[in-house]
Design a protein around this motif. Structure first.
Motif, PDB file in Angstrom:
ATOM      1  N   GLU A  72     -10.727  -0.208   2.822  1.00 17.98           N
ATOM      2  CA  GLU A  72     -10.771  -0.966   1.759  1.00 17.98           C
ATOM      3  C   GLU A  72     -10.767  -0.007   0.682  1.00 17.98           C
ATOM      4  O   GLU A  72     -11.919   0.829   0.469  1.00 17.98           O
ATOM      5  CB  GLU A  72     -11.623  -2.116   1.353  1.00 17.98           C
ATOM      6  CG  GLU A  72     -11.680  -2.931   0.275  1.00 17.98           C
ATOM      7  CD  GLU A  72     -12.512  -3.981   0.344  1.00 17.98           C
ATOM      8  OE1 GLU A  72     -12.445  -4.723  -0.926  1.00 17.98           O
ATOM      9  OE2 GLU A  72     -13.439  -4.232   1.179  1.00 17.98           O
ATOM     10  N   PHE A  89      -7.213  -2.876  -2.657  1.00 18.09           N
ATOM     11  CA  PHE A  89      -6.111  -2.595  -1.744  1.00 18.09           C
ATOM     12  C   PHE A  89      -7.121  -2.464  -0.243  1.00 18.09           C
ATOM     13  O   PHE A  89      -8.009  -1.661  -0.054  1.00 18.09           O
ATOM     14  CB  PHE A  89      -5.411  -1.558  -1.690  1.00 18.09           C
ATOM     15  CG  PHE A  89      -4.451  -1.179  -0.569  1.00 18.09           C
ATOM     16  CD1 PHE A  89      -3.322  -1.773  -0.492  1.00 18.09           C
ATOM     17  CD2 PHE A  89      -4.522  -0.235   0.437  1.00 18.09           C
ATOM     18  CE1 PHE A  89      -2.559  -1.831   0.640  1.00 18.09           C
ATOM     19  CE2 PHE A  89      -3.828  -0.300   1.532  1.00 18.09           C
ATOM     20  CZ  PHE A  89      -2.660  -0.849   1.621  1.00 18.09           C
ATOM     21  N   THR A  90      -6.605  -3.282   0.653  1.00 16.78           N
ATOM     22  CA  THR A  90      -7.323  -3.273   1.896  1.00 16.78           C
ATOM     23  C   THR A  90      -6.001  -3.031   3.238  1.00 16.78           C
ATOM     24  O   THR A  90      -4.922  -3.859   2.957  1.00 16.78           O
ATOM     25  CB  THR A  90      -7.952  -4.560   2.552  1.00 16.78           C
ATOM     26  OG1 THR A  90      -9.061  -4.572   1.567  1.00 16.78           O
ATOM     27  CG2 THR A  90      -8.429  -4.298   3.873  1.00 16.78           C
ATOM     28  N   TYR A  91      -6.216  -2.106   4.007  1.00 20.69           N
ATOM     29  CA  TYR A  91      -5.351  -2.146   5.151  1.00 20.69           C
ATOM     30  C   TYR A  91      -6.200  -2.045   6.651  1.00 20.69           C
ATOM     31  O   TYR A  91      -7.465  -1.418   6.621  1.00 20.69           O
ATOM     32  CB  TYR A  91      -4.781  -0.538   5.279  1.00 20.69           C
ATOM     33  CG  TYR A  91      -4.074  -0.465   6.247  1.00 20.69           C
ATOM     34  CD1 TYR A  91      -2.767  -0.825   6.610  1.00 20.69           C
ATOM     35  CD2 TYR A  91      -4.530   0.238   7.563  1.00 20.69           C
ATOM     36  CE1 TYR A  91      -1.756  -0.517   7.675  1.00 20.69           C
ATOM     37  CE2 TYR A  91      -3.665   0.385   8.763  1.00 20.69           C
ATOM     38  CZ  TYR A  91      -2.451   0.144   8.995  1.00 20.69           C
ATOM     39  OH  TYR A  91      -1.668   0.200  10.129  1.00 20.69           O
ATOM     40  N   ARG A 114      -2.011  -6.933   7.982  1.00 23.69           N
ATOM     41  CA  ARG A 114      -2.182  -5.336   7.882  1.00 23.69           C
ATOM     42  C   ARG A 114      -2.740  -5.229   6.215  1.00 23.69           C
ATOM     43  O   ARG A 114      -3.442  -4.240   6.331  1.00 23.69           O
ATOM     44  CB  ARG A 114      -0.710  -4.668   8.068  1.00 23.69           C
ATOM     45  CG  ARG A 114      -0.658  -4.693   9.675  1.00 23.69           C
ATOM     46  CD  ARG A 114      -1.524  -3.947  10.636  1.00 23.69           C
ATOM     47  NE  ARG A 114      -1.027  -3.831  11.852  1.00 23.69           N
ATOM     48  CZ  ARG A 114      -0.293  -2.704  12.255  1.00 23.69           C
ATOM     49  NH1 ARG A 114       0.171  -2.124  11.645  1.00 23.69           N
ATOM     50  NH2 ARG A 114       0.134  -2.949  13.549  1.00 23.69           N
ATOM     51  N   CYS A 115      -1.720  -5.660   5.596  1.00 19.74           N
ATOM     52  CA  CYS A 115      -2.075  -5.169   3.942  1.00 19.74           C
ATOM     53  C   CYS A 115      -2.543  -6.485   2.975  1.00 19.74           C
ATOM     54  O   CYS A 115      -1.784  -7.389   3.095  1.00 19.74           O
ATOM     55  CB  CYS A 115      -1.080  -4.402   3.577  1.00 19.74           C
ATOM     56  SG  CYS A 115      -0.661  -3.055   4.522  1.00 19.74           S
ATOM     57  N   THR A 116      -3.505  -6.040   2.243  1.00 23.38           N
ATOM     58  CA  THR A 116      -3.757  -7.044   1.122  1.00 23.38           C
ATOM     59  C   THR A 116      -3.921  -6.239  -0.037  1.00 23.38           C
ATOM     60  O   THR A 116      -4.462  -5.159  -0.076  1.00 23.38           O
ATOM     61  CB  THR A 116      -4.904  -8.175   1.640  1.00 23.38           C
ATOM     62  OG1 THR A 116      -5.984  -7.493   1.653  1.00 23.38           O
ATOM     63  CG2 THR A 116      -4.534  -8.961   2.623  1.00 23.38           C
ATOM     64  N   GLY A 139       0.162  -9.499   3.154  1.00 24.41           N
ATOM     65  CA  GLY A 139       1.071  -9.051   4.258  1.00 24.41           C
ATOM     66  C   GLY A 139       1.549 -10.154   5.224  1.00 24.41           C
ATOM     67  O   GLY A 139       0.683 -11.150   5.205  1.00 24.41           O
TER      68      GLY A 139
END
Length: 214
Positions: A72, A89-91, A114-116, A139
């Protein structure tokens, strides 16, 4: 007399779930503390998570073990004195690591995109007004834990992007009134997905609130 909520019988018979979380992060203040940036690495192991049965939404089953690993990133600061911004952003990658049946191993965890990302900005206007605008994105997420028997693919809920806005007025040093609108563009989206059903997200929604400070 208070009626306590009752759980489905299938839920009562589930083993106790366990979580082990690891997290390490860093935070830096830059440009004379006008900008703050941070980063976090996380590792989440879950044992005996309760999942809904694909054939019966009211039946819960255990799914062995799941693991979610990700990073994050976030930043917050002032572009100018009246203009403030925040972004994150979080992956992540969540997978089933142990299950019965074993063919679930390696499949994605339900409702784990996966992504937010999230952004929010505010600006101080004259005459005690403040405006704000935000954009949030999620995502695509797995909607089933087993591949479709026809095409061999995991069912997936599409990603979405929502816009929100805010207007605040400071009446005096103790009282402010604020209006918010979420999902400003009235975007249709799935809030969460399950093997047997989906939960739609809220449409355009307005809120008005008053804040008191003493």
């Amino acid at each position: 007399m208070i009626n306590e909520p009752t759980l489905p019988e299938s839920f009562k018979n589930l083993p106790v779930g366990e979580n082990i979380d690891y997290e390490v992060g860093t935070k830096w203040d830059l440009f004379g503390e006008r900008l703050s940036v941070g980063a976090d690495l996380f590792w989440d192991d879950q044992k005996n998570p309760a999942a809904e049965d694909a054939d019966d939404d009211l039946l819960y089953v255990t799914n062995g073990k799941e693991r979610d690993i990700g990073i994050e990133l976030d930043a917050a600061g002032h572009i100018t004195v009246p203009w403030q911004v925040y972004a994150s952003f979080t992956y992540q990658r969540g997978v089933v690591t142990s299950a019965n049946p074993s063919n679930l191993v390696g499949e994605p965890i339900l409702n784990t995109p996966r992504c937010t990302f999230s952004t929010w900005t505010t600006y101080e206007l004259p005459w005690k007004f403040q405006v704000g605008l935000g954009v949030d994105g999620v995502g695509a997420r797995a909607g089933s834990e087993t591949p479709d028997p026809v095409n061999g693919l995991i069912m997936e809920a599409p990603g979405y992007v929502l816009v929100s806005a805010m207007l605040k007025y400071q009446i005096n040093s103790h009282v402010t009134i604020q209006a918010n609108v979420t999902n400003l563009l009235d975007q249709a989206y799935y809030d969460s997905v399950h093997p047997g059903h989906v939960v739609p997200g809220e449409g355009r929604t307005f809120y008005i609130s008053t804040n008191f400070k003493f």
